[in-house]
Design a protein around this motif. Structure first.
Motif, PDB file in Angstrom:
ATOM      1  N   UNK B  30       0.823  -1.218   0.000  1.00 54.23           N
ATOM      2  CA  UNK B  30       0.000   0.000   0.000  1.00 54.23           C
ATOM      3  C   UNK B  30       0.852   1.260   0.000  1.00 54.23           C
ATOM      4  N   UNK B  31       0.193   2.370  -0.322  1.00 53.57           N
ATOM      5  CA  UNK B  31       0.866   3.666  -0.236  1.00 53.57           C
ATOM      6  C   UNK B  31       1.018   4.043   1.233  1.00 53.57           C
ATOM      7  N   UNK B  32       2.239   4.371   1.609  1.00 54.20           N
ATOM      8  CA  UNK B  32       2.446   4.795   2.993  1.00 54.20           C
ATOM      9  C   UNK B  32       2.178   6.290   3.120  1.00 54.20           C
ATOM     10  N   UNK B  33       1.357   6.643   4.106  1.00 51.05           N
ATOM     11  CA  UNK B  33       0.996   8.044   4.342  1.00 51.05           C
ATOM     12  C   UNK B  33       1.401   8.400   5.775  1.00 51.05           C
ATOM     13  N   UNK B  34       2.017   9.570   5.943  1.00 49.03           N
ATOM     14  CA  UNK B  34       2.455   9.965   7.281  1.00 49.03           C
ATOM     15  C   UNK B  34       2.139  11.430   7.519  1.00 49.03           C
ATOM     16  N   UNK B  35       2.157  11.850   8.790  1.00 45.84           N
ATOM     17  CA  UNK B  35       2.000  13.279   9.104  1.00 45.84           C
ATOM     18  C   UNK B  35       2.853  13.622  10.319  1.00 45.84           C
ATOM     19  N   UNK B  36       3.607  14.711  10.198  1.00 41.02           N
ATOM     20  CA  UNK B  36       4.388  15.172  11.348  1.00 41.02           C
ATOM     21  C   UNK B  36       3.966  16.588  11.729  1.00 41.02           C
ATOM     22  N   UNK B  37       4.358  17.015  12.906  1.00 37.30           N
ATOM     23  CA  UNK B  37       4.057  18.376  13.362  1.00 37.30           C
ATOM     24  C   UNK B  37       5.348  19.097  13.702  1.00 37.30           C
ATOM     25  N   UNK B  38       5.506  20.316  13.197  1.00 41.38           N
ATOM     26  CA  UNK B  38       6.664  21.135  13.577  1.00 41.38           C
ATOM     27  C   UNK B  38       6.137  22.251  14.482  1.00 41.38           C
ATOM     28  N   UNK B  39       6.421  23.524  14.168  1.00 43.91           N
ATOM     29  CA  UNK B  39       5.961  24.577  15.071  1.00 43.91           C
ATOM     30  C   UNK B  39       4.507  24.948  14.784  1.00 43.91           C
ATOM     31  N   UNK B  40       3.597  24.200  15.386  1.00 49.76           N
ATOM     32  CA  UNK B  40       2.161  24.452  15.254  1.00 49.76           C
ATOM     33  C   UNK B  40       1.502  24.165  16.582  1.00 49.76           C
ATOM     34  N   UNK B  41       0.190  24.090  16.588  1.00 51.36           N
ATOM     35  CA  UNK B  41      -0.513  23.909  17.874  1.00 51.36           C
ATOM     36  C   UNK B  41      -1.197  22.555  17.964  1.00 51.36           C
ATOM     37  N   UNK B  42      -0.982  21.696  16.983  1.00 49.86           N
ATOM     38  CA  UNK B  42      -1.612  20.373  16.853  1.00 49.86           C
ATOM     39  C   UNK B  42      -3.055  20.450  16.409  1.00 49.86           C
ATOM     40  N   UNK B  43      -3.538  21.642  16.078  1.00 47.47           N
ATOM     41  CA  UNK B  43      -4.911  21.779  15.582  1.00 47.47           C
ATOM     42  C   UNK B  43      -5.061  21.103  14.234  1.00 47.47           C
ATOM     43  N   UNK B  44      -4.046  21.265  13.381  1.00 46.81           N
ATOM     44  CA  UNK B  44      -4.119  20.649  12.053  1.00 46.81           C
ATOM     45  C   UNK B  44      -4.028  19.132  12.160  1.00 46.81           C
ATOM     46  N   UNK B  45      -3.247  18.672  13.122  1.00 45.70           N
ATOM     47  CA  UNK B  45      -3.150  17.238  13.363  1.00 45.70           C
ATOM     48  C   UNK B  45      -4.512  16.686  13.785  1.00 45.70           C
ATOM     49  N   UNK B  46      -5.242  17.478  14.568  1.00 47.69           N
ATOM     50  CA  UNK B  46      -6.590  17.056  14.964  1.00 47.69           C
ATOM     51  C   UNK B  46      -7.508  17.009  13.748  1.00 47.69           C
ATOM     52  N   UNK B  47      -7.329  17.966  12.812  1.00 51.56           N
ATOM     53  CA  UNK B  47      -8.125  17.930  11.587  1.00 51.56           C
ATOM     54  C   UNK B  47      -7.824  16.669  10.774  1.00 51.56           C
ATOM     55  N   UNK B  48      -6.565  16.245  10.812  1.00 53.50           N
ATOM     56  CA  UNK B  48      -6.178  15.001  10.133  1.00 53.50           C
ATOM     57  C   UNK B  48      -6.996  13.845  10.722  1.00 53.50           C
TER      58      UNK B  48
END
Ligand code: SF4
Ligand code: SF4
Ligand code: SF4
Lengths: 234, 209
Positions: B30-48
């Motif tokens: 399968x296609x591997x999909x990942x997400x990391x966080x740098x200088x943010x507030x984790x709000x976008x990670x929550x949207x993920x």
């Protein structure tokens, strides 16, 4: 006199001398703009309505209808040029939409959505622009000014007709200024008008902001495209 | 960052129970999909995370590795699609971003912080020195019984002078604006890419706030 012209290959009839951007809107063709207001003199400052007229690029707000005119609006190169002009505004000032009182009812933001901007191709400058809160009912959030000159031309002292707003300096030194004595004489409706006429969140009426909840804000209930095409003055 | 030898343990180096080889083989296709966080507030990670059950429709095509869904701390192998929240504000962000770029085929900036710097970039309008002084020395909420100190230790990443959008540090392929973007917007982009359609965020779902 009736003239025949072509917009994106479509044959259109209009009166000679009419404003191209209005004629296009009447035929359901949306040309985005930031400074032009239908029914008012053209300012020609933002250039966001640039289209190709008989092979040359020009703003559709200054172009007048002539017989046999050939206009390209959707052509990818000129569409990308319009988007670049919108993007440049985001690089030039500081546009932190999440903390802006105008968000959701801002024409720059709404036009950016229409041209499908996702990022600016130019480096973000993070320019220092001091805000001015000396007037009693208005503050200027200069970070967001796009120098459209709407306030300069259309908001004038009721008794004397003198300008209340003026742009000083040029290039990166350009700055919108307010005549505090005249500004403090503005009746509340005129203060509201100035804040509304500003396409961005630069002229802010003190004590007002964030009035409509997210999802119910001006351009969320009806997009800027629909408002322009359906003749709603912006 | 400098670490003294052997005085730390990384979770991904710990022994773990072996996965079923059949499951692993299937996952590898399968296609591997990942997400990391740098200088943010984790709000976008929550949207993920807000892609919710929509993701089920894609699970025969993709597998999600390092992300808020899995708590995997490293990308186990090269990823096809990498999402990133947050901009670049310190040296560790640069190191993580460069490593991530080298290990992802397609990289996507997610949210205002990644796209142009966002809220952390508000400090770009003042010199870093003034920013640190305001936060640690002149702050009205600093502990008064202690002498004012700007934290400094080799394990604390050094701040960059300014906050940068990701695309000013590495090449970024696509951008999803918003603070944060809607989970369904992130899903649309992912779904389009997985199915070989062009990237597009039409006006009615685009937003900057
Ligand atoms: S003026 Fe418009 S574009 Fe600028 S920050 Fe405010 S909402 Fe965003
Ligand atoms: S303050 Fe507003 S209306 Fe006046 S020039 Fe600037 S952007 Fe235009
Ligand atoms: S863009 Fe907004 S939601 Fe996303 S990390 Fe930055 S501050 Fe948080």
């Amino acid at each position: 006199m009736t003239a025949k012209l072509y917009i994106d290959g479509r044959e259109i009839c209009a009166s000679e001398g009419d404003v191209l951007i209005d004629v296009a809107a009447d035929y359901g063709i949306h040309i985005p703009s930031l400074c032009y207001m239908r029914g008012r003199p053209c300012l020609g400052t933002c250039r966001v309505c640039s289209v190709v007229v008989n092979g040359s690029i020009m703003p559709a707000c200054t172009a007048r209808i002539a017989d046999g005119m050939v206009v390209e609006v959707a052509q990818p190169e000129v569409a990308d040029m319009r988007r670049a002009l919108v993007e440049a505004n985001f690089s030039e000032g500081n546009h932190n939409c999440p903390s802006c009182e105008k968000s959701g009812r801002c024409e720059l933001q709404a036009v950016a959505y229409e041209v499908e901007m996702v990022v600016s191709r130019f480096p973000y400058r993070f320019a220092e622009r001091e805000r001015d809160q000396t007037a009693r009912h208005i503050f200027l959030e200069r970070d967001r000014c796009i120098f459209c000159q709407r306030c300069v031309e259309f908001i004038r002292d009721i008794d004397t007709g003198h300008k209340i707003f003026a742009i000083h300096g040029r290039g990166t030194h350009a700055r919108i200024d307010i005549d505090v004595v005249l500004a403090d004489r503005m009746p509340p409706e005129q203060v509201r008008e100035a804040a509304d006429i500003c396409p961005v969140g630069c002229i802010i009426e003190k004590g007002r902001g964030y009035n409509d909840p997210i999802g119910k804000r001006k351009f969320e209930t009806r997009s800027i495209r629909d408002r322009v095409l359906e003749g709603d003055k912006k | 960052m400098n670490h003294h030898a052997k005085d730390y343990i990384l979770s991904h180096d710990l022994p773990r129970s072996a996965m079923d080889p059949a499951v692993m083989a299937k996952r590898d296709e399968k296609l591997h999909v990942a997400m990391i966080g740098l200088c943010g507030c984790w709000g976008c990670t929550l949207s993920f995370l807000d892609m919710d059950e929509n993701l089920l429709r894609l699970l025969d095509r993709i597998t999600i590795t390092r992300s808020s869904f899995t708590d995997v701390k490293r990308i186990p192998r090269r990823a096809a699609i990498g999402f990133i929240e947050g901009g670049v504000a310190n040296e560790e962000n640069i190191e993580t971003l460069v490593h991530y770029r080298e290990n992802c085929d397609v990289l996507i900036s997610v949210g205002a912080c990644a796209v142009w710097g966002g809220v952390p970039a508000m400090r770009n309008l003042v010199p870093l020195e003034d920013c640190l002084r305001e936060a640690y020395v002149d702050s009205p909420t600093r502990p008064l019984q202690q002498p004012p100190t700007i934290p400094y230790h080799e394990d604390i990443p050094k701040l960059t002078t300014k906050v940068y959008p990701l695309h000013e540090v590495v090449k970024i392929d696509y951008f999803i604006p918003g603070c944060p973007p809607d989970g369904q917007t992130i899903f649309k982009v992912l779904d389009d890419l997985v199915h070989g359609r062009d990237f597009s965020i039409p006006a009615h779902i685009n937003r900057f706030d």
